[in-house]
Enzyme design. Structure first.
Site, short mmCIF file in Angstrom:
data_model
loop_
_atom_site.label_atom_id
_atom_site.label_comp_id
_atom_site.label_asym_id
_atom_site.label_seq_id
_atom_site.Cartn_x
_atom_site.Cartn_y
_atom_site.Cartn_z
N GLN A 1 4.93 -1.19 -5.11
CA GLN A 1 3.96 -2.03 -4.39
C GLN A 1 3.34 -3.04 -5.36
O GLN A 1 2.53 -2.67 -6.20
CB GLN A 1 2.88 -1.12 -3.80
CG GLN A 1 1.82 -1.81 -2.97
CD GLN A 1 0.73 -0.81 -2.56
OE1 GLN A 1 0.62 0.29 -3.11
NE2 GLN A 1 -0.08 -1.19 -1.60
N GLY A 2 3.73 -4.30 -5.24
CA GLY A 2 3.22 -5.34 -6.15
C GLY A 2 2.08 -6.12 -5.53
O GLY A 2 2.24 -7.28 -5.17
N SER B 1 -1.68 -5.49 -6.76
CA SER B 1 -2.76 -5.72 -7.73
C SER B 1 -2.34 -6.64 -8.87
O SER B 1 -1.18 -6.61 -9.32
CB SER B 1 -3.21 -4.38 -8.35
OG SER B 1 -3.63 -3.51 -7.34
N SER C 1 2.93 1.26 -9.65
CA SER C 1 3.44 2.64 -9.78
C SER C 1 4.93 2.68 -9.49
O SER C 1 5.40 2.08 -8.52
CB SER C 1 2.73 3.57 -8.79
OG SER C 1 1.35 3.53 -8.97
N GLU D 1 -0.99 3.14 3.97
CA GLU D 1 -1.21 3.82 2.69
C GLU D 1 -2.33 4.86 2.85
O GLU D 1 -2.17 6.02 2.52
CB GLU D 1 -1.59 2.79 1.61
CG GLU D 1 -1.86 3.43 0.27
CD GLU D 1 -1.98 2.39 -0.86
OE1 GLU D 1 -2.20 1.21 -0.58
OE2 GLU D 1 -1.84 2.80 -2.03
N GLU E 1 -16.06 2.88 -3.99
CA GLU E 1 -17.11 1.94 -3.57
C GLU E 1 -16.61 1.07 -2.42
O GLU E 1 -17.32 0.85 -1.43
CB GLU E 1 -17.52 1.03 -4.75
CG GLU E 1 -18.26 1.74 -5.88
CD GLU E 1 -17.31 2.50 -6.82
OE1 GLU E 1 -16.08 2.38 -6.68
OE2 GLU E 1 -17.84 3.24 -7.67
C1 LIG Z 1 -3.08 5.67 -10.59
C2 LIG Z 1 -3.11 4.28 -9.99
C3 LIG Z 1 -1.99 3.79 -9.34
C4 LIG Z 1 -1.99 2.50 -8.80
N1 LIG Z 1 -0.84 2.04 -8.21
C5 LIG Z 1 -0.79 0.77 -7.73
C6 LIG Z 1 0.41 0.23 -7.19
O1 LIG Z 1 1.45 0.89 -7.13
N2 LIG Z 1 0.41 -1.05 -6.75
C7 LIG Z 1 -0.70 -1.84 -6.78
O2 LIG Z 1 -0.63 -2.98 -6.33
N3 LIG Z 1 -1.87 -1.36 -7.31
C8 LIG Z 1 -1.93 -0.08 -7.77
N4 LIG Z 1 -3.11 0.40 -8.32
C9 LIG Z 1 -4.25 -0.50 -8.45
C10 LIG Z 1 -5.41 -0.18 -7.55
O3 LIG Z 1 -5.10 -0.49 -6.20
C11 LIG Z 1 -6.61 -1.00 -8.08
O4 LIG Z 1 -6.93 -0.48 -9.33
C12 LIG Z 1 -7.78 -0.95 -7.17
O5 LIG Z 1 -7.52 -1.66 -5.99
C13 LIG Z 1 -9.04 -1.53 -7.84
O6 LIG Z 1 -8.78 -2.80 -8.36
P1 LIG Z 1 -9.19 -3.16 -9.88
O7 LIG Z 1 -8.64 -2.09 -10.76
O8 LIG Z 1 -8.78 -4.58 -10.11
O9 LIG Z 1 -10.78 -3.05 -9.92
P2 LIG Z 1 -11.83 -4.13 -9.38
O10 LIG Z 1 -11.44 -4.54 -8.00
O11 LIG Z 1 -12.00 -5.18 -10.40
O12 LIG Z 1 -13.12 -3.26 -9.30
C14 LIG Z 1 -13.94 -2.96 -10.45
C15 LIG Z 1 -15.15 -2.15 -9.98
O13 LIG Z 1 -15.93 -2.94 -9.05
C16 LIG Z 1 -16.11 -2.24 -7.83
N5 LIG Z 1 -16.07 -3.17 -6.69
C17 LIG Z 1 -15.16 -4.16 -6.48
N6 LIG Z 1 -15.43 -4.79 -5.33
C18 LIG Z 1 -16.52 -4.20 -4.78
C19 LIG Z 1 -17.28 -4.39 -3.58
N7 LIG Z 1 -16.95 -5.35 -2.71
N8 LIG Z 1 -18.34 -3.57 -3.35
C20 LIG Z 1 -18.68 -2.59 -4.24
N9 LIG Z 1 -18.01 -2.37 -5.40
C21 LIG Z 1 -16.94 -3.15 -5.66
C22 LIG Z 1 -14.95 -1.25 -7.75
O14 LIG Z 1 -15.27 -0.15 -6.94
C23 LIG Z 1 -14.76 -0.88 -9.22
O15 LIG Z 1 -15.65 0.15 -9.59
C24 LIG Z 1 -3.15 1.69 -8.88
C25 LIG Z 1 -4.29 2.19 -9.53
C26 LIG Z 1 -4.28 3.46 -10.08
C27 LIG Z 1 -5.53 3.97 -10.75
#
Ligand SMILES: Cc1cc2nc3c(=O)[nH]c(=O)nc-3n(C[C@H](O)[C@H](O)[C@H](O)COP(=O)(O)OP(=O)(O)OC[C@H]3O[C@@H](n4cnc5c(N)ncnc54)[C@H](O)[C@@H]3O)c2cc1C
Length: 382
Positions: A124-125, A127, A159, A245, A365
């Site tokens: 899944q591309g 993020s 992933s 999902e 969150e």
């Molecule tokens: C083990 C694992 C597997 C993953 N696999 C995939 C995958 O296969 N494909 C893929 O595309 N992604 C994948 N992800 C990514 C995952 O979907 C993102 O990490 C997630 O959506 C959060 O995005 P970010 O890391 O950019 O954090 P950010 O969005 O930058 O968030 C940072 C912090 O701000 C908070 N925040 C952000 N917006 C808000 C809001 N509106 N209100 C309150 N708080 C907020 C968040 O809760 C977090 O604490 C994976 C992540 C993990 C940990």
């Protein structure tokens, strides 16, 4: 929802139970990610051969056209048998249903079958470094060039990309209008990972493993026929993936958690800890939470039956699961002490891996915002 199984549901469960009894997955390889992945892929192949890989898919695509309750029974029986979760989980639960909802007949004919047999694995591309919770901020660009699209950008946390043939890719197809119409300038592509312009670089996790990766995409080519759901419609197609999902994974994840809880109860029993009131109380609490989660996941089925697709309630189960799984890993560490903190031990892995539960598939969150606004009808935060 009535949780008493009908006669046909009992028959379905018994047939499945007999299948699992006849199909021993063998010993789980521990400590070797590739071996573990191949073990899961082999077992998925056996499931697919007998039509059990995706019971919820329609019969015409190789599923069993199972009702939602039968799908839940499938995951419960899988958990009960101790068999591994299928290797192509993102294909079965995310890509397949999204292609069924938005794909042309040609796309369905081409992509669905190899998902079932684990011949073609999906990732899944979505993020990117600056687009996680806020998917509409995606910067990866796709520019039309004749019958193809040329894609440039970076994805992260992808992933299973190291095993994948295909990627569900969300990219910006109209960069000019991105500021004013962020949601209407995204498109959803089925990208072939097997090309030099797509580089997969593993990211080392706190567990020591590398489940996920960075993707560097530098001029990758995607035929126009691999656009899913039409140009500029990527946001809506991506929402179908995300809803599947959260709802689909609810059963999957609670089964995995149940397996872990049963293992912890067995370990505590072996060490004579079950007669300790504090231990019994904490394990009892976790058992209760696991049951609440199971029943809430069943209740989510009612929403799907009513509205035809998963609703925002799936966010609640994802949030409850991540919290409970983290409590479970913490309790294991409290009970087992240094053994659960020793690098390389299975319980240390669970403790460290659980940290990501409240981030992956939507952070807690963000899920709380969804439940507040779309389930409880509270005023919008922004
Ligand atoms: C083990 C694992 C597997 C993953 N696999 C995939 C995958 O296969 N494909 C893929 O595309 N992604 C994948 N992800 C990514 C995952 O979907 C993102 O990490 C997630 O959506 C959060 O995005 P970010 O890391 O950019 O954090 P950010 O969005 O930058 O968030 C940072 C912090 O701000 C908070 N925040 C952000 N917006 C808000 C809001 N509106 N209100 C309150 N708080 C907020 C968040 O809760 C977090 O604490 C994976 C992540 C993990 C940990």
């Amino acid at each position: 929802m009535d949780l008493t199984f009908s006669e046909s549901e009992v028959a379905f469960r018994d047939e499945l139970r007999a299948w699992f009894a006849d199909n021993d997955p063998g010993i789980e390889p521990v400590g070797d990610e590739d071996a573990h992945y191949h073990w899961r892929a082999d077992f998925q192949r056996r499931l697919a051969q007998d039509g059990w890989a995706a019971v919820h898919w329609p019969v015409e695509y190789g599923g069993r056209g199972a009702t939602l309750t039968q799908s839940a029974i499938f995951f419960e029986e899988l958990g009960r048998s101790g068999a591994p979760l299928p290797a192509n989980v993102l294909g079965l639960l995310l890509a397949g249903p999204t292609i069924m909802a938005w794909g042309t007949q040609e796309q369905k004919d081409r992509y669905l079958q190899p998902i079932l047999s684990a011949e073609e694995i999906w990732c899944q591309g979505f993020s990117e470094p600056d687009a996680g919770s806020d998917l509409a901020a995606v910067k990866t660009r796709a520019v039309r060039d004749g019958d193809e699209w040329v894609v440039t950008g970076q994805k992260v946390w992808t992933s299973g990309a190291q095993y994948s043939k295909w990627c569900m890719l969300v990219a910006r197809t109209d960069a000019e209008a991105a500021k004013t119409r962020p949601h209407h300038t995204l498109s959803y592509f089925l990208m072939d990972m097997e090309q030099d312009a797509v580089q997969v670089r593993p990211l080392r996790q706190i567990t020591g493993g590398s489940e996920f990766n960075e993707l560097f995409i530098d001029g990758a080519r995607i035929p126009h026929e691999n656009l899913l759901g039409g140009e500029g419609n990527g946001w809506r197609v991506a929402l179908t993936t995300l809803m599947n999902e959260r709802a689909g994974l609810a059963f999957f994840l609670q089964v995995r958690m149940r397996q872990l809880l049963d293992r912890l109860i067995a370990v505590a029993g072996d060490r004579g800890l079950l007669s300790e009131p504090l231990v019994a109380e904490r394990l009892g609490e976790l058992h209760l939470k696991a049951e609440v989660l199971r029943l809430t996941a069943y209740r989510g089925l009612t929403a799907i039956e009513k509205y035809g697709e998963p609703g925002p309630e799936g966010s609640l189960t994802k949030w409850m699961w991540s919290q409970t799984n983290q409590e479970l890993a913490d309790l294991a560490a409290d009970l087992l002490g240094p053994e659960a903190l020793t690098s390389g031990s299975p319980w240390a892995y669970e403790l460290l891996r659980a940290r990501g539960n409240s981030i992956e598939g939507g952070t807690t969150e963000v899920l709380k915002n969804i439940v507040a606004e779309r389930v409880l009808g509270l005023p919008k935060a922004r």
